[in-house]
Design an enzyme around this catalytic site. Structure first.
Site, PDB file in Angstrom:
ATOM      1  CD  GLU A   1       1.087  -1.315   8.588  1.00 38.61           C
ATOM      2  OE1 GLU A   1      -0.094  -1.692   8.444  1.00 38.61           O
ATOM      3  OE2 GLU A   1       1.396  -0.197   9.020  1.00 38.61           O
TER       4      GLU A   1
ATOM      5  CB  CYS B   1      -0.892  -0.015   1.235  1.00 34.93           C
ATOM      6  SG  CYS B   1      -1.835   1.502   1.396  1.00 34.93           S
TER       7      CYS B   1
HETATM    8  S1  SF4 Z   1      -5.544   0.612   6.071  1.00 36.85           S
HETATM    9 FE1  SF4 Z   1      -3.448   0.014   5.517  1.00 36.85          FE
HETATM   10  S2  SF4 Z   1      -3.670  -1.002   3.539  1.00 36.85           S
HETATM   11 FE2  SF4 Z   1      -5.552   0.142   3.906  1.00 36.85          FE
HETATM   12  S3  SF4 Z   1      -5.248   2.126   2.872  1.00 36.85           S
HETATM   13 FE3  SF4 Z   1      -4.661   2.353   5.003  1.00 36.85          FE
HETATM   14  S4  SF4 Z   1      -2.490   1.938   5.013  1.00 36.85           S
HETATM   15 FE4  SF4 Z   1      -3.249   1.151   3.117  1.00 36.85          FE
END
Ligand code: SF4
Length: 578
Positions: A126, A96
């Protein structure tokens, strides 16, 4: 039972992006194996679905030498990325962008000699990835009480796991500031997480209980349930509708529903539908009955048929006299038949796009099939009353309408043909539907009636084509998730959601301008101005989709079709007061 569905429920941008990347790769004609490095998301049902598409979850890289591998939205440490490269596999990076930003932040500041503190779960993928970007060993803490265990740090900075509970992060930051006055704070909680948690808190005085949908092992879903409980709401965390304790919901009258960032829309819809069926406190049986009738009407294509009648009536009025009422009836029967029969042939994506509709289809398949055939026969009979050319033209339209979903190449050629059916051609669905409507609404009457002024007929054709295209395009956007899963080539999946939305805005905007010009130029009479109302209604529906004002596929479908009813009602009023 009344259900209040959170606007923020479901896939966040990062998860949607990762899902799109994996499903697009899985739908490609590529014989190389496809892997995800670790489970793509923490959702058992989605992982099962990916398994059916031959996507394998890899835990280690031993013995692998070829294929494609997806880095999931959580990201991975740089050392693991280097190992992946060594395998020679094609890397599809779904990290992401918001997680990537935190990774860069950590690398930049630790290179400058700052000490990194991460607020998050040290076992979460993560956080493991983030730790890898710190050039000096970072500290990972989960709550304020752990701050006391930290050693003296000279230049500390703090970041958060993107799905962290913002209240917990606030407490940790307060405790850290008390210990390290020179602390640098980076609130890296993703905005999607902030909004999701904020919305849950706002439900506090509006609902009797909260149902949080998502994987039991999904960290962000667990935190969402935690936020709901902290707000004083009775909270149920469920993975699927089967986990709902319906008895416990009965004494309530309104239930809030939200979902984690890794919960697909179809699972949310299934839960919502199951709760809606519970008879809530104080709910009248009349209201419940009316809702069921309305639902059945939408599910049985009754609304599509009624809308088609009204639309054909309005289009006929726009084209100028003579308006023969038999043609709106033919249009209604034809579109009911083609719509219903195509739904039966093509129910794969419906399971994900509109679970309620798919279930209705399975239960009432025989009735719907019989109804579709009877409607087609009735339309042909009516057409015959207008002469043989009209009958033959309609028969041809019906055949073309039906072969749209049927295979045009034999099975053995399937692997060599990308476009196995007409509907497999990218973007064909919206165009085919729009042209089918022009054919039956505008072209068919020309076989047996002297048309009104040609300019008015042309205006009516453009009106039907562009408004129908707007309708189908909107449904394509609405059905994006399911279409992607089954590998349909709709326009939003081919050119992207943003571009497809822009195209619809242009389509409807152009239609609005065209109607105004037609009215002023006298091409179609003042009735053209009145048709701006349904066009405006369709633009509102598009906005409702974009802003997520309405999440129910059923209600959205009803709203879109209501624009055609509106067109018909306006035409009828114009007829009465002409
Ligand atoms: S919750 Fe995590 S994966 Fe989803 S948009 Fe936000 S940062 Fe990206």
């Amino acid at each position: 039972m009344k259900v209040k569905l959170a606007r923020t429920a479901g896939f966040c941008m990062g998860v949607r992006r990762a899902m799109e990347l994996v499903l697009t790769a899985a739908n490609q004609k590529d014989d190389r194996p496809l892997y995800t490095y670790g489970p793509l998301i923490h959702n058992t049902q989605v992982l099962d679905l990916l398994k059916t598409k031959s996507v394998t979850v890899l835990k280690d890289l031993g013995g692998l030498s070829g294929g494609r591998i997806v880095i999931r939205a959580h990201g991975i440490p740089p050392a693991e990325r280097a190992k992946l490269k060594e395998t020679g596999m094609e890397i599809l990076d779904a990290t992401c962008p918001k997680v990537a930003r935190v990774q860069s932040l950590i690398r930049l500041h630790t290179r400058k000699g700052h000490e990194c503190i991460i607020v998050g779960d040290s076992d979460h993928a993560e956080v493991i990835g983030l730790m890898g970007y710190s050039v000096t060993p970072p500290w990972v803490i989960q709550e304020a009480s752990q701050v006391a265990e930290l050693p003296d740090l000279q230049k500390p900075f703090v970041v958060a796991q993107t799905t962290q509970n913002d209240a917990v992060f606030g407490d940790v930051v307060d405790a850290l500031k008390a210990k390290f006055p020179n602390l640098l704070v980076f609130d890296t909680i993703c905005n999607a997480t902030h909004l999701r948690q904020k919305e849950v808190r706002s439900f506090k005085d509006q609902v009797d209980a909260m149902v949080v949908v998502g994987g039991y092992h999904s960290g962000n879903t667990q935190r969402l349930a935690e936020v709901a409980r902290e707000s004083g709401l009775k909270t149920f965390h469920v993975e699927t509708e089967k986990d709902l304790d319906l008895k416990a919901l009965e004494p309530m009258s309104c239930i809030g529903v939200t979902a984690g960032a890794s919960t697909p829309n179809w699972m949310i819809q299934n839960v919502v539908r199951t709760i809606e069926r519970v008879r809530g406190q104080g709910e009248s049986s009349l209201l419940n009955g009316c809702r069921k009738v309305f639902e059945s009407l939408v599910l049985a294509s009754g609304l599509v048929a009624g809308g088609a009648f009204c639309f054909a009536y309005a289009a006929g009025f726009l084209a100028g006299p003579p308006l023969e009422i038999v043609f709106p009836f033919i249009a209604m029967l034809y579109l009911y038949a083609v719509h219903g029969l195509n739904r039966i042939v093509d129910k794969g994506a419906g399971v994900y796009n509109d679970p309620e509709g798919a279930e209705f289809l399975t239960t009432h398949r025989g009735v719907l099939l019989g109804g579709g055939i009877a409607a087609a026969a009735a339309a042909l009979l009516l057409a015959l009353t207008r002469g043989l050319p009209t009958f033959l033209a309609l028969a041809a339209f019906i055949v073309v309408g039906l072969i749209y979903s049927l295979p045009i190449f034999p099975d053995r050629l399937r692997s060599r043909r990308t476009y196995f059916r007409i509907k497999d051609i990218p973007g064909s669905r919206s165009l085919a539907d729009a042209f089918a409507r022009v054919a039956v609404i505008n072209v068919l009457p020309l076989f047996s009636t002297d048309p009104g002024p040609y300019s008015a007929v042309a205006v009516s054709m453009v009106f039907v084509l562009l408004l129908s295209y707007g309708r189908s395009g909107l449904f394509d956007l609405l059905h994006l998730q399911g279409d992607l899963i089954v590998g349909k080539e709709t326009l939003p999946l081919t050119i992207g959601q943003k571009q497809a939305t822009l195209l619809l805005r242009v389509d409807l905007g152009f239609l609005g301008v065209f109607l105004v010009v037609s009215g002023f130029a006298g091409w179609a009479g003042p009735f053209a101005f009145w048709m701006l109302i349904p066009v405006g209604g369709m633009i509102l529906c598009l906005a409702a989709f974009e802003k997520r004002w309405i999440r129910s596929a059923l209600i959205m479908e009803a709203l879109v079709e209501s624009n055609f009813f509106l067109a018909g009602i306006i035409a009828f009023c114009a007829y009465l007061f002409r």
